[in-house]
Design a protein around this motif. Structure first.
Motif, mmCIF file in Angstrom:
data_model
loop_
_atom_site.group_PDB
_atom_site.id
_atom_site.type_symbol
_atom_site.label_atom_id
_atom_site.label_comp_id
_atom_site.label_asym_id
_atom_site.label_seq_id
_atom_site.Cartn_x
_atom_site.Cartn_y
_atom_site.Cartn_z
ATOM 1 N N HIS A 1 -0.483 1.880 -14.426
ATOM 2 C CA HIS A 1 -1.263 0.503 -14.209
ATOM 3 C C HIS A 1 -1.425 -0.214 -15.491
ATOM 4 O O HIS A 1 -1.092 -1.418 -15.477
ATOM 5 C CB HIS A 1 -2.143 0.802 -13.277
ATOM 6 C CG HIS A 1 -2.005 1.067 -11.875
ATOM 7 N ND1 HIS A 1 -2.807 1.117 -10.887
ATOM 8 C CD2 HIS A 1 -0.720 1.581 -11.185
ATOM 9 C CE1 HIS A 1 -2.527 1.540 -9.803
ATOM 10 N NE2 HIS A 1 -1.185 1.788 -9.943
ATOM 11 N N PRO B 1 -0.434 -4.090 -10.547
ATOM 12 C CA PRO B 1 -1.566 -3.569 -9.756
ATOM 13 C C PRO B 1 -2.814 -4.437 -9.365
ATOM 14 O O PRO B 1 -3.254 -5.119 -10.013
ATOM 15 C CB PRO B 1 -2.079 -2.463 -10.823
ATOM 16 C CG PRO B 1 -0.763 -2.480 -11.797
ATOM 17 C CD PRO B 1 -0.271 -3.862 -11.761
ATOM 18 N N VAL B 2 -3.250 -4.115 -8.289
ATOM 19 C CA VAL B 2 -4.531 -4.713 -7.695
ATOM 20 C C VAL B 2 -5.641 -3.934 -7.459
ATOM 21 O O VAL B 2 -5.664 -2.981 -6.555
ATOM 22 C CB VAL B 2 -4.298 -5.388 -6.419
ATOM 23 C CG1 VAL B 2 -5.751 -6.117 -5.867
ATOM 24 C CG2 VAL B 2 -3.059 -6.471 -6.484
ATOM 25 N N GLY B 3 -6.409 -3.439 -8.581
ATOM 26 C CA GLY B 3 -7.761 -2.706 -8.572
ATOM 27 C C GLY B 3 -7.059 -1.093 -8.850
ATOM 28 O O GLY B 3 -5.994 -0.889 -9.029
ATOM 29 N N PRO B 4 -7.984 -0.363 -9.231
ATOM 30 C CA PRO B 4 -7.758 1.248 -9.567
ATOM 31 C C PRO B 4 -7.146 1.855 -8.077
ATOM 32 O O PRO B 4 -7.445 1.579 -6.938
ATOM 33 C CB PRO B 4 -9.060 1.908 -9.886
ATOM 34 C CG PRO B 4 -9.768 1.013 -9.113
ATOM 35 C CD PRO B 4 -9.485 -0.458 -9.214
ATOM 36 N N THR C 1 0.966 -5.979 -6.084
ATOM 37 C CA THR C 1 1.714 -7.135 -5.347
ATOM 38 C C THR C 1 2.814 -7.022 -4.616
ATOM 39 O O THR C 1 3.800 -6.124 -5.306
ATOM 40 C CB THR C 1 1.486 -8.260 -6.415
ATOM 41 O OG1 THR C 1 2.406 -7.785 -7.474
ATOM 42 C CG2 THR C 1 0.154 -8.509 -7.093
ATOM 43 N N ASP D 1 0.775 -1.390 -0.119
ATOM 44 C CA ASP D 1 -0.107 -0.134 -0.070
ATOM 45 C C ASP D 1 0.970 1.203 -0.070
ATOM 46 O O ASP D 1 1.743 1.533 0.960
ATOM 47 C CB ASP D 1 -1.014 -0.127 1.107
ATOM 48 C CG ASP D 1 -1.931 1.062 1.336
ATOM 49 O OD1 ASP D 1 -1.528 2.168 1.172
ATOM 50 O OD2 ASP D 1 -3.026 1.086 1.064
ATOM 51 N N ALA E 1 -7.180 4.769 -5.323
ATOM 52 C CA ALA E 1 -8.077 5.107 -4.778
ATOM 53 C C ALA E 1 -7.655 5.959 -3.417
ATOM 54 O O ALA E 1 -6.651 5.505 -2.831
ATOM 55 C CB ALA E 1 -9.176 4.071 -3.973
ATOM 56 N N GLU F 1 -2.504 3.427 -3.946
ATOM 57 C CA GLU F 1 -2.384 2.363 -5.076
ATOM 58 C C GLU F 1 -2.220 1.079 -4.053
ATOM 59 O O GLU F 1 -1.347 1.056 -3.224
ATOM 60 C CB GLU F 1 -1.656 2.560 -6.047
ATOM 61 C CG GLU F 1 -0.145 2.515 -5.785
ATOM 62 C CD GLU F 1 0.817 2.827 -6.972
ATOM 63 O OE1 GLU F 1 0.202 2.884 -7.996
ATOM 64 O OE2 GLU F 1 1.722 3.057 -6.740
ATOM 65 N N ARG F 2 -2.617 -0.055 -4.580
ATOM 66 C CA ARG F 2 -2.081 -1.307 -4.015
ATOM 67 C C ARG F 2 -1.581 -2.227 -5.179
ATOM 68 O O ARG F 2 -1.940 -2.326 -6.103
ATOM 69 C CB ARG F 2 -3.389 -2.171 -3.448
ATOM 70 C CG ARG F 2 -3.769 -1.307 -2.162
ATOM 71 C CD ARG F 2 -4.849 -2.240 -1.547
ATOM 72 N NE ARG F 2 -5.222 -1.734 -0.285
ATOM 73 C CZ ARG F 2 -5.994 -0.682 0.247
ATOM 74 N NH1 ARG F 2 -6.448 0.099 -0.942
ATOM 75 N NH2 ARG F 2 -6.030 -0.074 1.364
#
Length: 270
Positions: free
Chosen positions: A41, A58-61, A70, A30, A63, A67-68
């Motif tokens: 991404h 990248p895991v999801g957009p 791996t 994170d 926000a 960002e998140r």
């Protein structure tokens, strides 16, 4: 940091721009998201589709400005550098990993409408996405060899030789003996190590011929980058500049690179 579900994240060391604000949460990292996160991404996902599996996913957009990605397990060298980070095998593997990135990137067009950061980008531009910050903090090792690249925040289109020059600054390192002594107790054989990096990458003769000059150019760009951060009052960069000899160190490095350009060119062409 406490995450949304109340679980505390493990702070990850290294880096300067996001120092103290990068956390591991299980299998994810994170961290603050760059302004161009959607384009970046998409590029990282495209690289993976083209066979480059040595970068975070990248895991999801992004926000709330974060960002998140791996988490990539392994070892990251932080100064003063451990002996394993300065081996010939490590240096060769950095070059090979960078070549893999560029080969995959040659098949992935950079989004033309994205506002890619210009902070450390190749001033001459190019068609291949360069990482631009292949410093020890951003390379994950396993068993003494470079296994992955992280922190693509400063990536932008450029010439592959630009990325090699940027990597050389950190990994050879392209520093005068006095400056190099602050990073490692053993004085590096700079011409030999520059050749090892170029060989590991598989740098073509035409690119070898220009590499010493591009390294000087990259050093000037990096100095300007630091100057902007210091002028903006960034405390991390101000402290780093003061602790590393100030602008006199930058003057010394630049003069040393220019004075030894012929020696580097000879080492690359032998």
């Amino acid at each position: 940091m406490t995450t949304e579900d109340g679980a505390a994240g493990e702070p990850l060391a290294g880096g300067m721009a996001n120092a103290g604000d990068v956390f591991r949460r299980g299998t994810l990292v994170d961290r603050p998201a760059p302004r161009h996160a959607p384009a970046l991404h998409a590029h990282l996902l495209a690289l993976r589709e083209h066979g480059f599996d040595a970068a975070p996913v990248p895991v999801g957009p992004a926000a709330d400005g974060r960002e998140r990605l791996t988490f990539i397990p392994g070892d990251v060298a932080l100064p003063p550098f451990p002996p394993w980070a300065m081996t010939t095998a490590a240096l060769t593997s950095v070059g090979a990993l960078l070549r893999r990135l560029h080969e995959a990137g040659a098949s992935v067009a950079a989004a033309p409408d994205a506002e890619w950061p210009r902070d450390l980008a190749d001033p001459e531009g190019g068609t291949v996405m360069c990482h631009n910050d292949v410093c020890p903090d951003n390379v994950v090792f396993r068993d003494g060899r470079a296994a992955a690249l992280i922190d693509f925040d400063l990536a932008a289109p450029g010439r592959p030789v630009w990325d090699v020059a940027m990597a050389a600054r950190y990994w050879v390192p392209m520093l005068d003996p006095l400056s190099a002594a602050t990073l490692s107790p053993e004085a590096p054989d700079v011409p030999a190590r520059l050749r090892i990096l170029a060989d590991g990458y598989g740098l073509a003769p035409a690119e070898r011929a220009v590499l010493p000059g591009v390294i000087e150019q990259a050093t000037e760009i990096c100095r300007a980058f630091v100057a902007r951060r210091v002028a903006d009052g960034d405390p991390v960069y101000r402290e780093a500049l003061a602790g590393r000899g100030g602008w006199r160190r930058w003057d010394r490095v630049q003069a040393w690179l220019t004075a030894h350009r012929g020696m580097f060119a000879a080492a690359l062409s032998d």
